[in-house]
Motif scaffolding. Sequence first.
Motif, PDB file in Angstrom:
ATOM      1  N   ILE A 174      -7.678  96.766  11.465  1.00  0.00           N
ATOM      2  CA  ILE A 174      -7.847  96.425  10.060  1.00  0.00           C
ATOM      3  C   ILE A 174      -7.307  97.510   9.138  1.00  0.00           C
ATOM      4  CG2 ILE A 174      -9.631  96.021   8.313  1.00  0.00           C
ATOM      5  CD1 ILE A 174      -9.172  93.667  10.125  1.00  0.00           C
ATOM      6  N   GLN A 175      -7.292  98.756   9.602  1.00  0.00           N
ATOM      7  CA  GLN A 175      -6.845  99.853   8.753  1.00  0.00           C
ATOM      8  C   GLN A 175      -5.530 100.447   9.246  1.00  0.00           C
ATOM      9  OE1 GLN A 175     -10.030 102.700   8.334  1.00  0.00           O
ATOM     10  NE2 GLN A 175     -11.140 101.360   6.946  1.00  0.00           N
ATOM     11  N   VAL A 176      -4.830 101.124   8.349  1.00  0.00           N
ATOM     12  CA  VAL A 176      -3.564 101.795   8.683  1.00  0.00           C
ATOM     13  C   VAL A 176      -3.640 103.237   8.195  1.00  0.00           C
ATOM     14  CG1 VAL A 176      -2.153  99.715   8.598  1.00  0.00           C
ATOM     15  CG2 VAL A 176      -2.514 101.030   6.512  1.00  0.00           C
ATOM     16  N   HIS A 177      -2.773 104.079   8.747  1.00  0.00           N
ATOM     17  CA  HIS A 177      -2.669 105.472   8.301  1.00  0.00           C
ATOM     18  C   HIS A 177      -1.723 105.556   7.114  1.00  0.00           C
ATOM     19  CE1 HIS A 177      -3.999 106.725  12.471  1.00  0.00           C
ATOM     20  NE2 HIS A 177      -4.883 107.244  11.654  1.00  0.00           N
ATOM     21  N   MET A 178      -2.161 106.244   6.071  1.00  0.00           N
ATOM     22  CA  MET A 178      -1.319 106.470   4.912  1.00  0.00           C
ATOM     23  C   MET A 178      -1.086 107.976   4.806  1.00  0.00           C
ATOM     24  SD  MET A 178      -1.970 105.520   0.902  1.00  0.00           S
ATOM     25  CE  MET A 178      -3.239 106.738   0.622  1.00  0.00           C
TER      26      MET A 178
ATOM     27  N   ALA B  60      -0.961 115.049   5.616  1.00  0.00           N
ATOM     28  CA  ALA B  60      -2.219 114.604   6.203  1.00  0.00           C
ATOM     29  C   ALA B  60      -2.230 113.081   6.160  1.00  0.00           C
ATOM     30  CB  ALA B  60      -3.394 115.172   5.432  1.00  0.00           C
ATOM     31  N   TYR B  61      -3.221 112.495   6.783  1.00  0.00           N
ATOM     32  CA  TYR B  61      -3.304 111.033   6.840  1.00  0.00           C
ATOM     33  C   TYR B  61      -4.696 110.567   6.453  1.00  0.00           C
ATOM     34  CZ  TYR B  61       1.091 111.252   9.350  1.00  0.00           C
ATOM     35  OH  TYR B  61       2.390 111.477   9.691  1.00  0.00           O
ATOM     36  N   TRP B  62      -4.736 109.475   5.744  1.00  0.00           N
ATOM     37  CA  TRP B  62      -5.978 108.797   5.419  1.00  0.00           C
ATOM     38  C   TRP B  62      -5.952 107.428   6.085  1.00  0.00           C
ATOM     39  CZ3 TRP B  62      -6.790 109.313  -0.581  1.00  0.00           C
ATOM     40  CH2 TRP B  62      -7.173 110.618  -0.882  1.00  0.00           C
ATOM     41  N   CYS B  63      -7.110 106.998   6.537  1.00  0.00           N
ATOM     42  CA  CYS B  63      -7.238 105.620   7.014  1.00  0.00           C
ATOM     43  C   CYS B  63      -7.596 104.764   5.803  1.00  0.00           C
ATOM     44  CB  CYS B  63      -8.327 105.505   8.063  1.00  0.00           C
ATOM     45  SG  CYS B  63      -7.898 106.201   9.640  1.00  0.00           S
ATOM     46  N   VAL B  64      -6.750 103.808   5.510  1.00  0.00           N
ATOM     47  CA  VAL B  64      -6.970 102.944   4.348  1.00  0.00           C
ATOM     48  C   VAL B  64      -6.841 101.489   4.760  1.00  0.00           C
ATOM     49  CG1 VAL B  64      -6.191 104.658   2.688  1.00  0.00           C
ATOM     50  CG2 VAL B  64      -4.549 103.080   3.658  1.00  0.00           C
ATOM     51  N   ARG B  65      -7.327 100.641   3.893  1.00  0.00           N
ATOM     52  CA  ARG B  65      -7.261  99.200   4.116  1.00  0.00           C
ATOM     53  C   ARG B  65      -5.812  98.735   4.190  1.00  0.00           C
ATOM     54  NH1 ARG B  65     -10.318  94.980   0.175  1.00  0.00           N
ATOM     55  NH2 ARG B  65     -12.035  95.533   1.503  1.00  0.00           N
ATOM     56  N   ASP B  66      -5.544  97.903   5.184  1.00  0.00           N
ATOM     57  CA  ASP B  66      -4.221  97.285   5.298  1.00  0.00           C
ATOM     58  C   ASP B  66      -4.227  96.050   4.405  1.00  0.00           C
ATOM     59  OD1 ASP B  66      -1.770  96.319   6.006  1.00  0.00           O
ATOM     60  OD2 ASP B  66      -2.248  95.979   8.113  1.00  0.00           O
ATOM     61  N   TRP B  67      -3.598  96.159   3.249  1.00  0.00           N
ATOM     62  CA  TRP B  67      -3.644  95.104   2.241  1.00  0.00           C
ATOM     63  C   TRP B  67      -2.905  93.847   2.682  1.00  0.00           C
ATOM     64  CZ3 TRP B  67      -7.222  95.535  -1.246  1.00  0.00           C
ATOM     65  CH2 TRP B  67      -7.671  96.799  -1.578  1.00  0.00           C
ATOM     66  N   SER B  68      -2.096  93.932   3.724  1.00  0.00           N
ATOM     67  CA  SER B  68      -1.402  92.730   4.205  1.00  0.00           C
ATOM     68  C   SER B  68      -2.323  91.835   5.040  1.00  0.00           C
ATOM     69  CB  SER B  68      -0.173  93.125   5.030  1.00  0.00           C
ATOM     70  OG  SER B  68      -0.568  93.785   6.223  1.00  0.00           O
ATOM     71  N   GLN B  69      -3.478  92.334   5.421  1.00  0.00           N
ATOM     72  CA  GLN B  69      -4.437  91.580   6.242  1.00  0.00           C
ATOM     73  C   GLN B  69      -5.450  90.858   5.356  1.00  0.00           C
ATOM     74  OE1 GLN B  69      -4.978  91.833   9.795  1.00  0.00           O
ATOM     75  NE2 GLN B  69      -3.370  93.277  10.279  1.00  0.00           N
ATOM     76  N   LYS B  70      -5.004  89.984   4.514  1.00  0.00           N
ATOM     77  CA  LYS B  70      -5.882  89.324   3.539  1.00  0.00           C
ATOM     78  C   LYS B  70      -6.929  88.423   4.185  1.00  0.00           C
ATOM     79  CE  LYS B  70      -2.482  89.348  -0.154  1.00  0.00           C
ATOM     80  NZ  LYS B  70      -2.954  90.426  -0.934  1.00  0.00           N
ATOM     81  N   VAL B  71      -6.615  87.817   5.314  1.00  0.00           N
ATOM     82  CA  VAL B  71      -7.568  86.921   5.976  1.00  0.00           C
ATOM     83  C   VAL B  71      -8.607  87.709   6.760  1.00  0.00           C
ATOM     84  CG1 VAL B  71      -7.777  85.106   7.721  1.00  0.00           C
ATOM     85  CG2 VAL B  71      -5.870  85.082   6.113  1.00  0.00           C
ATOM     86  N   TRP B  72      -8.200  88.809   7.398  1.00  0.00           N
ATOM     87  CA  TRP B  72      -9.093  89.523   8.291  1.00  0.00           C
ATOM     88  C   TRP B  72     -10.084  90.434   7.590  1.00  0.00           C
ATOM     89  CZ3 TRP B  72     -10.018  87.666  12.731  1.00  0.00           C
ATOM     90  CH2 TRP B  72      -9.045  86.946  13.391  1.00  0.00           C
ATOM     91  N   TRP B  73      -9.790  90.874   6.362  1.00  0.00           N
ATOM     92  CA  TRP B  73     -10.728  91.761   5.677  1.00  0.00           C
ATOM     93  C   TRP B  73     -12.072  91.109   5.392  1.00  0.00           C
ATOM     94  CZ3 TRP B  73     -11.938  96.508   5.252  1.00  0.00           C
ATOM     95  CH2 TRP B  73     -10.985  97.471   5.523  1.00  0.00           C
TER      96      TRP B  73
END
Length: 122
Positions: free
Chosen positions: A51-55, A63-76
């Motif tokens: 559900i999340q991706v590294h930004m 550095a990297y943050w785990c953030v919401r993958d905005w392309s996953q509109k159905v799964w969130w």
Amino acid sequence: MCGPETHWTDRYYAIIHPVKCRATFNMNYMKKIIIFIWVMSVLLAAPVIFIQVHMEVGLRVKAYWCVRDWSQKVWWPVYECYMIWLILILPSLVMAYTYTCICHQLWIVVKQRANMVCGRDS
């Protein structure tokens, strides 16, 4: 594991089944429970991987943050419902059930002791 520093499920067993508690909670049993808890924790936390991706953040130091993958509109929404059930509703139901059983058992014991003090047989 039946001392005052135990978890609420241990309290349930210590109050409802005091003799069985000493026999059941030995070191071998506790090791199995700990392994089971770790395996279940990993499995139940696994959906966040999908559900999340590294930004990438930072200009000088990457550095990297785990953030919401905005392309996953159905799964969130599905993931959010899963987390509400897993973190809030299911533990609340289990605690409500175990504490209800504990209160019921204590009520029975208090009633029996009151009858014994008053000289009545139940």
